[in-house]
Design a protein around this motif. Structure first.
Motif, mmCIF file in Angstrom:
data_model
loop_
_atom_site.group_PDB
_atom_site.id
_atom_site.type_symbol
_atom_site.label_atom_id
_atom_site.label_comp_id
_atom_site.label_asym_id
_atom_site.label_seq_id
_atom_site.Cartn_x
_atom_site.Cartn_y
_atom_site.Cartn_z
ATOM 1 N N PRO A 137 0.832 -1.197 0.000
ATOM 2 C CA PRO A 137 0.000 0.000 0.000
ATOM 3 C C PRO A 137 0.875 1.259 0.000
ATOM 4 O O PRO A 137 2.108 1.167 -0.025
ATOM 5 N N THR A 138 0.259 2.429 0.028
ATOM 6 C CA THR A 138 0.971 3.696 0.208
ATOM 7 C C THR A 138 0.289 4.462 1.335
ATOM 8 O O THR A 138 -0.850 4.158 1.705
ATOM 9 N N ALA A 139 0.967 5.461 1.889
ATOM 10 C CA ALA A 139 0.401 6.181 3.031
ATOM 11 C C ALA A 139 0.748 7.661 2.965
ATOM 12 O O ALA A 139 1.802 8.045 2.453
ATOM 13 N N PHE A 177 -7.676 0.412 -9.429
ATOM 14 C CA PHE A 177 -6.842 -0.457 -8.610
ATOM 15 C C PHE A 177 -5.486 0.199 -8.395
ATOM 16 O O PHE A 177 -4.888 0.735 -9.323
ATOM 17 N N HIS A 178 -4.990 0.120 -7.164
ATOM 18 C CA HIS A 178 -3.714 0.746 -6.835
ATOM 19 C C HIS A 178 -2.870 -0.221 -6.018
ATOM 20 O O HIS A 178 -2.993 -0.307 -4.796
ATOM 21 N N GLU A 179 -2.029 -0.975 -6.702
ATOM 22 C CA GLU A 179 -1.039 -1.830 -6.061
ATOM 23 C C GLU A 179 0.329 -1.383 -6.553
ATOM 24 O O GLU A 179 0.522 -1.165 -7.750
ATOM 25 N N ILE A 180 1.263 -1.242 -5.642
ATOM 26 C CA ILE A 180 2.565 -0.625 -5.958
ATOM 27 C C ILE A 180 2.315 0.758 -6.553
ATOM 28 O O ILE A 180 2.962 1.176 -7.518
ATOM 29 N N GLY A 181 1.336 1.462 -5.994
ATOM 30 C CA GLY A 181 1.030 2.805 -6.470
ATOM 31 C C GLY A 181 1.869 3.843 -5.751
ATOM 32 O O GLY A 181 2.844 3.531 -5.045
ATOM 33 N N THR A 182 1.490 5.091 -5.913
ATOM 34 C CA THR A 182 2.175 6.182 -5.241
ATOM 35 C C THR A 182 1.143 7.259 -4.938
ATOM 36 O O THR A 182 0.145 7.387 -5.651
ATOM 37 N N THR A 183 1.347 7.993 -3.868
ATOM 38 C CA THR A 183 0.451 9.078 -3.506
ATOM 39 C C THR A 183 1.259 10.344 -3.277
ATOM 40 O O THR A 183 2.440 10.295 -2.915
ATOM 41 N N CYS A 225 6.965 6.956 -9.096
ATOM 42 C CA CYS A 225 7.024 7.580 -7.780
ATOM 43 C C CYS A 225 6.697 9.055 -7.960
ATOM 44 O O CYS A 225 7.124 9.677 -8.949
ATOM 45 N N ALA A 226 5.915 9.633 -7.045
ATOM 46 C CA ALA A 226 5.482 11.021 -7.189
ATOM 47 C C ALA A 226 5.847 11.830 -5.950
ATOM 48 O O ALA A 226 5.787 11.328 -4.822
#
Length: 377
Positions: A137-139, A177-183, A225-226
């Protein structure tokens, strides 16, 4: 602070108002004042600044904090009518930047029910959860909450951390869907960018329970990556390219490519102590098909518009996370072939070299990593 033509400071506003007045008839000015209430430009707070947009129908200001600090609660405030004048809908006095002191790791590979909480140079605390597992996940810390987006088991969900129960509870549904995503957070929006779609979506702090479509990304790599860039932009960095997105217009431009091709790397921002400029950091990552791990690190300097190499990590790692707290810049977690748990390192922001964090904390890999203020967890 990095000056650029898009950031509106107090002196810039005053100059624009004078120039507008010189070019406008008194009658037009009177109509403007009657139809569109105006608010007073706020003074910049300690460890932050306001990015303001004035002389438009809805004047607005956004709190931007120095890396390592976060808004206590709200980031955006909008001018509302109060008679024939205006006032900010969120009190300026309540908008301040507070230090992040604690690093939180949510889940991870083979540790999807384990959370780790630690302050740099202090022992970590292990917390075991029941219920939903979290892997990839991302946080982000946003509107006073620790929010966790996506993941292998939770691809289309955002959860929030309950500080009382130490549980992760469903917060809202994501459109993709967001797996190995970035926030990334820019202005008063939390953007979620997943690897399976080029459509970003965002959650706005004054709109509970839903997300909205954001800009269409041009990134071509599977992993991206953002980071927030200056005040009204975010950068999307994939395996080699760097693109700058304007959150007001949705437009993007290409910036210089990375010097070293890599995937599944860490990225973040920090203040260069030598120059005082906020710069972008990329560290570690994997080579082709993750067959090798990369120790190389690069820094993007906005005033130069270029990437430059800095000292490599002490330990090469894939899937490390860059975390900036009020006390320093760290790379947390990651793996390398048979070593699945890498020790935390800190970047010296003057010499741009890495050192070990003692006592050693090994924070696993492929969990969500974020810095939060005291009292959140």
């Amino acid at each position: 602070m990095v000056n650029n033509h898009d950031h509106v400071g107090v002196k810039d506003i005053e100059r624009r108002i004078v120039e507008a007045g010189l070019q406008t008839t008194n009658n037009t000015l009177r109509v403007w004042q009657e139809d569109f209430p105006t608010c007073q430009i706020p003074e910049d707070p300690l460890n932050g600044r306001f990015d303001c947009y004035m002389n438009i129908r809805t004047e607005k200001c956004f709190l931007v904090c120095t890396p390592g600090f976060v808004p206590r609660l709200f980031r955006g405030t909008y001018c509302k009518e109060q008679g024939k004048t205006g006032e900010w809908n969120v009190s300026i006095s309540s908008m301040d930047c507070i230090p992040t002191t604690t690093i939180v790791v949510i889940g991870g590979h083979f540790k999807d029910h384990l959370d780790r909480v630690f302050k740099p140079y202090q022992p970590e605390e292990l917390r075991f959860r029941t219920g939903t597992p979290f892997y990839r996940p991302t946080a982000q810390y946003f509107r006073g909450k620790l929010l966790i987006s996506g993941g292998f088991y939770t691809k289309n969900m955002m959860h929030h951390y309950n500080s009382s129960s130490k549980a992760l509870n469903p917060f809202l549904n994501l459109k993709s869907f967001h797996e190995i995503g970035t926030t990334v957070v820019v202005h008063d929006k939390l953007y979620t960018l997943g690897p399976y779609t080029n459509l970003a979506e965002y959650y706005q702090e004054n709109n509970e329970g839903q997300t909205f479509a954001g800009p269409i990304l041009q990134s071509t790599g599977f992993y991206r990556c953002a980071v927030r860039y200056l005040d009204r932009y975010f950068l999307v960095i994939d395996e080699i390219s760097t693109r700058q997105y304007d959150v007001l217009t949705g437009a993007y431009i290409e910036l210089q490519h990375l010097l070293t091709r890599r995937t599944y790397f860490g990225c973040g921002t920090f203040l260069n102590k030598t120059t005082g400029e906020e710069v972008v950091l990329v560290a570690g990552g994997g080579g082709p098909l993750y067959g090798t791990s990369v120790p190389d690190c690069e820094v993007y300097t906005p005033s130069l518009g270029t990437w430059s190499s800095i000292s490599p990590l002490n330990q090469p790692r894939v899937a490390g996370h860059i975390v900036t707290t009020a006390s320093g810049v760290f790379i947390v977690g990651g793996w390398e072939l048979s070593t699945m748990d890498k020790q935390v390192e800190e970047l010296d922001t003057t010499t741009l070299t890495w050192k070990w964090v003692i006592p050693a904390v090994k924070a696993g890999n492929e969990g969500a990593v974020v810095a939060v203020p005291d009292g959140v967890v």
